[in-house]
Motif scaffolding. Sequence first.
Motif, PDB file in Angstrom:
ATOM      1  N   ARG A  80      -2.193  13.763   2.633  1.00  0.00           N
ATOM      2  CA  ARG A  80      -3.390  13.544   2.495  1.00  0.00           C
ATOM      3  C   ARG A  80      -3.864  12.104   2.068  1.00  0.00           C
ATOM      4  O   ARG A  80      -4.777  11.171   2.680  1.00  0.00           O
ATOM      5  N   SER A  81      -2.991  11.581   0.942  1.00  0.00           N
ATOM      6  CA  SER A  81      -2.942  10.166   0.516  1.00  0.00           C
ATOM      7  C   SER A  81      -2.497   9.272   1.789  1.00  0.00           C
ATOM      8  O   SER A  81      -3.163   8.179   1.793  1.00  0.00           O
ATOM      9  N   ILE A  85       8.707   6.581 -23.530  1.00  0.00           N
ATOM     10  CA  ILE A  85       7.826   5.553 -22.723  1.00  0.00           C
ATOM     11  C   ILE A  85       6.456   6.346 -22.194  1.00  0.00           C
ATOM     12  O   ILE A  85       6.553   7.421 -21.799  1.00  0.00           O
ATOM     13  N   ASP A  86       5.416   5.628 -22.176  1.00  0.00           N
ATOM     14  CA  ASP A  86       4.110   5.844 -21.679  1.00  0.00           C
ATOM     15  C   ASP A  86       4.354   6.547 -20.360  1.00  0.00           C
ATOM     16  O   ASP A  86       5.034   5.944 -19.238  1.00  0.00           O
ATOM     17  N   PRO A  87       3.759   7.582 -19.935  1.00  0.00           N
ATOM     18  CA  PRO A  87       4.122   8.298 -18.745  1.00  0.00           C
ATOM     19  C   PRO A  87       3.895   7.442 -17.563  1.00  0.00           C
ATOM     20  O   PRO A  87       4.424   7.482 -16.326  1.00  0.00           O
ATOM     21  N   ALA A  88       2.570   6.634 -17.631  1.00  0.00           N
ATOM     22  CA  ALA A  88       2.329   5.974 -16.499  1.00  0.00           C
ATOM     23  C   ALA A  88       3.135   4.555 -16.255  1.00  0.00           C
ATOM     24  O   ALA A  88       3.387   4.278 -15.058  1.00  0.00           O
ATOM     25  N   VAL A  89       3.645   4.159 -17.096  1.00  0.00           N
ATOM     26  CA  VAL A  89       4.755   3.241 -17.403  1.00  0.00           C
ATOM     27  C   VAL A  89       5.943   3.691 -16.742  1.00  0.00           C
ATOM     28  O   VAL A  89       6.634   2.981 -16.082  1.00  0.00           O
ATOM     29  N   LEU A  90       6.260   4.869 -17.110  1.00  0.00           N
ATOM     30  CA  LEU A  90       7.653   5.340 -16.821  1.00  0.00           C
ATOM     31  C   LEU A  90       7.638   5.833 -15.267  1.00  0.00           C
ATOM     32  O   LEU A  90       8.798   5.556 -14.566  1.00  0.00           O
ATOM     33  N   ASP A  91       6.494   6.188 -14.613  1.00  0.00           N
ATOM     34  CA  ASP A  91       6.321   6.122 -13.309  1.00  0.00           C
ATOM     35  C   ASP A  91       6.685   5.080 -12.357  1.00  0.00           C
ATOM     36  O   ASP A  91       7.360   5.105 -11.352  1.00  0.00           O
ATOM     37  N   ALA A  92       6.116   3.859 -13.027  1.00  0.00           N
ATOM     38  CA  ALA A  92       6.224   2.595 -12.327  1.00  0.00           C
ATOM     39  C   ALA A  92       7.796   2.252 -12.505  1.00  0.00           C
ATOM     40  O   ALA A  92       8.320   1.626 -11.557  1.00  0.00           O
ATOM     41  N   LEU A  93       8.409   2.421 -13.548  1.00  0.00           N
ATOM     42  CA  LEU A  93       9.887   2.321 -13.819  1.00  0.00           C
ATOM     43  C   LEU A  93      10.771   3.132 -12.942  1.00  0.00           C
ATOM     44  O   LEU A  93      11.651   2.541 -12.096  1.00  0.00           O
ATOM     45  N   ARG A  94      10.587   4.506 -12.563  1.00  0.00           N
ATOM     46  CA  ARG A  94      11.202   5.328 -11.665  1.00  0.00           C
ATOM     47  C   ARG A  94      11.095   4.670 -10.341  1.00  0.00           C
ATOM     48  O   ARG A  94      12.267   4.782  -9.932  1.00  0.00           O
ATOM     49  N   LEU A  95       9.951   4.316  -9.997  1.00  0.00           N
ATOM     50  CA  LEU A  95       9.797   3.878  -8.488  1.00  0.00           C
ATOM     51  C   LEU A  95      10.386   2.636  -8.221  1.00  0.00           C
ATOM     52  O   LEU A  95      11.320   2.279  -7.441  1.00  0.00           O
ATOM     53  N   ASP A 115       0.919  -1.105  -0.020  1.00  0.00           N
ATOM     54  CA  ASP A 115       0.161  -0.042   0.131  1.00  0.00           C
ATOM     55  C   ASP A 115       0.921   1.264   0.065  1.00  0.00           C
ATOM     56  O   ASP A 115       0.637   2.278  -0.405  1.00  0.00           O
ATOM     57  N   SER A 116       1.903   1.296   0.742  1.00  0.00           N
ATOM     58  CA  SER A 116       2.979   2.359   0.526  1.00  0.00           C
ATOM     59  C   SER A 116       3.286   2.667  -0.854  1.00  0.00           C
ATOM     60  O   SER A 116       3.538   3.842  -1.372  1.00  0.00           O
ATOM     61  N   ARG A 117       3.668   1.463  -1.475  1.00  0.00           N
ATOM     62  CA  ARG A 117       4.034   1.671  -2.818  1.00  0.00           C
ATOM     63  C   ARG A 117       3.152   2.313  -3.680  1.00  0.00           C
ATOM     64  O   ARG A 117       3.425   2.917  -4.587  1.00  0.00           O
ATOM     65  N   ARG A 118       1.925   1.894  -3.533  1.00  0.00           N
ATOM     66  CA  ARG A 118       0.628   2.162  -4.218  1.00  0.00           C
ATOM     67  C   ARG A 118       0.621   3.813  -3.842  1.00  0.00           C
ATOM     68  O   ARG A 118       0.105   4.550  -4.975  1.00  0.00           O
ATOM     69  N   VAL A 119       0.568   4.087  -2.660  1.00  0.00           N
ATOM     70  CA  VAL A 119       0.257   5.631  -2.529  1.00  0.00           C
ATOM     71  C   VAL A 119       1.255   6.519  -2.954  1.00  0.00           C
ATOM     72  O   VAL A 119       1.190   7.566  -3.609  1.00  0.00           O
ATOM     73  N   ALA A 120       2.760   5.905  -3.116  1.00  0.00           N
ATOM     74  CA  ALA A 120       3.579   6.823  -3.849  1.00  0.00           C
ATOM     75  C   ALA A 120       3.766   6.831  -5.095  1.00  0.00           C
ATOM     76  O   ALA A 120       3.665   7.992  -5.760  1.00  0.00           O
ATOM     77  N   TYR A 121       3.155   5.642  -5.855  1.00  0.00           N
ATOM     78  CA  TYR A 121       2.839   5.597  -7.393  1.00  0.00           C
ATOM     79  C   TYR A 121       1.773   6.700  -7.662  1.00  0.00           C
ATOM     80  O   TYR A 121       2.105   7.529  -8.676  1.00  0.00           O
ATOM     81  N   GLU A 122       0.772   6.772  -6.786  1.00  0.00           N
ATOM     82  CA  GLU A 122      -0.424   7.497  -7.327  1.00  0.00           C
ATOM     83  C   GLU A 122      -0.102   8.964  -7.011  1.00  0.00           C
ATOM     84  O   GLU A 122      -0.295  10.019  -7.687  1.00  0.00           O
ATOM     85  N   THR A 123       0.931   9.287  -6.218  1.00  0.00           N
ATOM     86  CA  THR A 123       1.386  10.610  -5.796  1.00  0.00           C
ATOM     87  C   THR A 123       2.247  11.052  -7.088  1.00  0.00           C
ATOM     88  O   THR A 123       2.087  12.188  -7.666  1.00  0.00           O
ATOM     89  N   LEU A 124       3.068  10.145  -7.507  1.00  0.00           N
ATOM     90  CA  LEU A 124       4.193  10.533  -8.587  1.00  0.00           C
ATOM     91  C   LEU A 124       3.182  10.853  -9.822  1.00  0.00           C
ATOM     92  O   LEU A 124       3.420  11.818 -10.656  1.00  0.00           O
TER      93      LEU A 124
END
Length: 456
Positions: free
Chosen positions: A31-32, A75-85, A6-15
């Motif tokens: 807030r998240s 790279i698709d932005p949503a994919v790129l954020d997952a890669l960065r994380l 859940d920590s990773r999901r919060v971080a990803y959604e914030t990114l």
Amino acid sequence: MSGARDSRRVAYETLRAVHESDAYANLLLPRSIERAGLDTADAGLATELTYGTLRRQGTYDAIIAIAAERPAAEIDPAVLDALRLGVHQLLSTRVASHAAVNESVELARAAVGRGPAGFVNAVLRRVSRDNPGEWMTRVAEGARSGDERLGLVFSHPVWVVRAFRRALAAEGRADELEALLMADNAAPRVTMAALPGLAEIPEDARRTPFSPLGFRVGGGDPDATIRASGGRLRVQDEGSQLAALALSRATPIRDGERWLDLCAGPGGKTAVLAAEALAHGARLEANEISPARAGLVRQALEAVPLEVPVSEQDGRMRADEAPGTYDRILVDAPCTGLGALRRRPEARWRKSPADLPELTQLQGELLTAAIGALRPGGIVAYITCSPHLGETAGVVAEVRREWGEAVEAIDARAVIAAVADAELDLPAQTDGSDRAQLWPHRHNTDAMSISLLRRV
């Protein structure tokens, strides 16, 4: 919700919100975390993943481009954020490699589907085969210039690297550039302030080295301390504390003085000035053009038993309406925010040199208007949370040329040293100005620039 997933999901959604909607991580993430119900440990992980990824984004994008054999921008932005994380976990944390890869793949699968998730898996497994030092060597070898190498290795846009070098060179300290870039990528310690005359620094706290108001407490959430004090103890960078005190303590305060905080949002410095005004029989007014930020100013002032009217006008108009009125004016000018990249890392990727002409024009007009609103002998503090010479020395020099002998400089470095009652490493500016420049790597504060001018 709880747990590392859940920590990773919060971080990803914030990114995603930062990159999709220009959200501010420092406003959105708390807030998240609260909505997700994360405990202290998981909240800490979400915070580290979010801020660490944003701080090192430039470096990670260079690594991803090598591993994926395509530019990060393609790279698709949503994919790129997952890669960065995922890259952040692999190269900059103690997270197990299999967890970093698998959880990042799951985030990508949930966001964009199975196909892109396979791409994420392949890229992260490629990254995981080599250690951080090997990746940094590859990144540095791909640079086309020395400045680009610094930008890639330390995750700063090249124009920011050059601006920082010029600002340090203005003190004869260009050799500190790498130390500054490193400091920008380190998580800042939480610093708190005790409003003067209204609260005492807790006995179990550690005083900060420079501000007489500043202290740090042990780990944990400072909110309980803030609530228990009724807001008279609050989180505030030590540089911001010193900036407000530089104005209020530049000269002895006479009873009945009138003060104005011209660009007051979000109100941290306003609260310090209000406490100082209350203690010395001065009157304070505040102004903030943004209604939302003006609301934050009013909230910040709730802890101070002093009536402080808060107007919502363009600061230039507000000052022009009151010529020769005030004894002290704070101009905490809108700026690039390059001095607070530790706390707002996304700012480095949002600003560009193209922003400067409009900003510096506004800064100069605000400072000019503020001087016009001073009575003879009155003082203005011109503050920017940026060390960029165009926003600091350049603006002040231009305004001083306009006003000529009607304005004189006060030695801000001497004032800050007197406020701190301590030795600060504040070297003289090579242009001969009396500006004080604070630095993350040298003072453990935001890179706050402080200039003091007196109307003759």
